[in-house]
Design a protein around this motif. Structure first.
Motif, PDB file in Angstrom:
ATOM      1  N   VAL A  14      -3.953   3.869 -19.014  1.00  0.00           N
ATOM      2  CA  VAL A  14      -5.309   4.324 -19.142  1.00  0.00           C
ATOM      3  C   VAL A  14      -5.660   5.126 -20.219  1.00  0.00           C
ATOM      4  N   ALA A  16      -6.531   8.436 -20.655  1.00  0.00           N
ATOM      5  CA  ALA A  16      -6.462   9.590 -19.719  1.00  0.00           C
ATOM      6  C   ALA A  16      -7.677  10.677 -20.404  1.00  0.00           C
ATOM      7  N   ARG A  83       1.526  10.650 -19.884  1.00  0.00           N
ATOM      8  CA  ARG A  83       0.513  11.003 -18.773  1.00  0.00           C
ATOM      9  C   ARG A  83      -0.445   9.949 -18.447  1.00  0.00           C
ATOM     10  N   ASP A  84      -0.186   8.747 -19.120  1.00  0.00           N
ATOM     11  CA  ASP A  84      -1.370   7.872 -19.077  1.00  0.00           C
ATOM     12  C   ASP A  84      -0.967   6.666 -18.319  1.00  0.00           C
ATOM     13  N   VAL A  86      -0.821   4.402 -14.816  1.00  0.00           N
ATOM     14  CA  VAL A  86      -1.149   4.676 -13.696  1.00  0.00           C
ATOM     15  C   VAL A  86      -0.487   3.525 -12.425  1.00  0.00           C
ATOM     16  N   ARG A  87       0.222   2.747 -13.402  1.00  0.00           N
ATOM     17  CA  ARG A  87       1.165   1.688 -12.676  1.00  0.00           C
ATOM     18  C   ARG A  87       2.327   1.523 -13.556  1.00  0.00           C
ATOM     19  N   ALA A  96       5.236  -3.687 -10.861  1.00  0.00           N
ATOM     20  CA  ALA A  96       4.751  -2.485 -10.987  1.00  0.00           C
ATOM     21  C   ALA A  96       4.281  -2.184  -9.840  1.00  0.00           C
ATOM     22  N   ARG A  97       4.164  -0.788  -9.634  1.00  0.00           N
ATOM     23  CA  ARG A  97       3.343  -0.206  -8.560  1.00  0.00           C
ATOM     24  C   ARG A  97       2.593   1.084  -8.942  1.00  0.00           C
ATOM     25  N   GLY A  98       1.678   1.836  -8.052  1.00  0.00           N
ATOM     26  CA  GLY A  98       1.131   2.897  -8.516  1.00  0.00           C
ATOM     27  C   GLY A  98       1.944   3.992  -8.867  1.00  0.00           C
ATOM     28  N   THR A  99       1.617   4.985  -9.572  1.00  0.00           N
ATOM     29  CA  THR A  99       2.421   6.151 -10.185  1.00  0.00           C
ATOM     30  C   THR A  99       2.557   7.119  -9.088  1.00  0.00           C
ATOM     31  N   PHE A 100       1.453   6.926  -7.964  1.00  0.00           N
ATOM     32  CA  PHE A 100       1.437   8.188  -6.843  1.00  0.00           C
ATOM     33  C   PHE A 100       2.284   7.560  -5.644  1.00  0.00           C
ATOM     34  N   ARG A 107       3.277  11.108 -15.003  1.00  0.00           N
ATOM     35  CA  ARG A 107       2.407  11.184 -14.237  1.00  0.00           C
ATOM     36  C   ARG A 107       1.299  12.049 -14.873  1.00  0.00           C
ATOM     37  N   PRO A 108      -0.047  12.049 -14.398  1.00  0.00           N
ATOM     38  CA  PRO A 108      -1.231  12.663 -15.149  1.00  0.00           C
ATOM     39  C   PRO A 108      -0.992  14.160 -15.393  1.00  0.00           C
TER      40      PRO A 108
END
Lengths: 166, 166
Positions: A14, A16, A83-84, A86-87, A96-100, A107-108
């Motif tokens: 993304v 950021a 840092r950008d 998200v997956r 792929a899966r979400g960063t969180f 990570r952001p």
């Protein structure tokens, strides 16, 4: 294949926003046996090698009392991370899966947290086991591990609050 | 007596260097029942009230997969804290100890970390129990609790490294 800072198949990048909402001060530096991200453990282990945490002035006095605790929580800045994303695709296999839902360093706000075993503290230096970061990582914070710490401050109303209002 | 931002007897304040070594982006906001620091729990409890974590764009996609985990680690910015105390007196009784031997919110980098129980996730909102921060606290990160996460990335040399070189 392990991560440098490439974007892999299936990953989502993304644009950021600028990281200017708050500022950090590096309060020390972490010295580990791993000089390259491709060698670091994926997760630290409490029987791992001794690592040396160097605390800078004017923060050395803040170490007073730390030797009471067997386990510490260490926060550090993952300075090499992008840092950008998200997956992410940890296996680089297109899935792929979400960063969180990952503990990836990308990570952001690339803040690492780890629970370590305190070996000893000497002046502004703390020796610990359990880290997994690359040599030279900037230190952000040290605190007693939450399970071994009992608050000293007076009780507050929220301490006793359980469940939700009817 | 509880902390606003006063300096108490026995405490040590330093001239803190500028916090410009790295920058943070607030990726969301945490909504809790506590509107004043004098009400918040000193430590969150997993049977505490449900709190709502709002994740901002462009980070909502990073939540994908989070519902797999019962326990999450939440990082947040303790935006009301002073950052220049190296010795603190939690009981305000003249006895002080180092900031790194306390989990007080007043720290050079006021980052809170907490382990929470995931109740549910809906779109960009995550409902959890176990937080202890004031309503409106800025969100920095969400990750699976370390004990419940198994790395997906390929093994690295450091993974198997135990003890110290002879």
């Amino acid at each position: 294949m392990v991560r440098r800072n490439e974007v892999r198949a299936g990953e989502t990048v993304v644009e950021a926003p600028p990281a200017t909402d708050a500022g950090l001060v590096f309060i020390g530096r972490i010295h580990t046996p791993w000089t390259d991200r491709l060698e670091t453990p994926r997760q630290g282990r409490l029987d791992g090698p001794t690592c040396r945490i160097e605390v800078f002035e004017p923060w050395v006095a803040a170490l007073e009392g730390i030797e009471e605790f067997e386990r510490l929580e260490v926060l550090y800045w993952l300075h090499l991370s992008r840092r950008d994303l998200v997956r992410q695709s940890p296996r680089n296999d297109g899935a792929a899966r979400g960063t969180f839902s990952l503990r990836s360093p990308a990570r952001p706000n690339p803040i690492g947290t780890q629970i370590v075993a305190l070996a000893r503290a000497e002046g502004g230096t703390v020796f610990v086991r359990g880290l997994d970061c690359v040599d030279g990582t900037p230190l952000l914070d040290l605190k007693p591990e939450r399970g071994s710490f009992t608050p000293l401050a007076p009780r507050q109303p929220g301490d006793d609050q359980v469940g939700d209002p009817a």
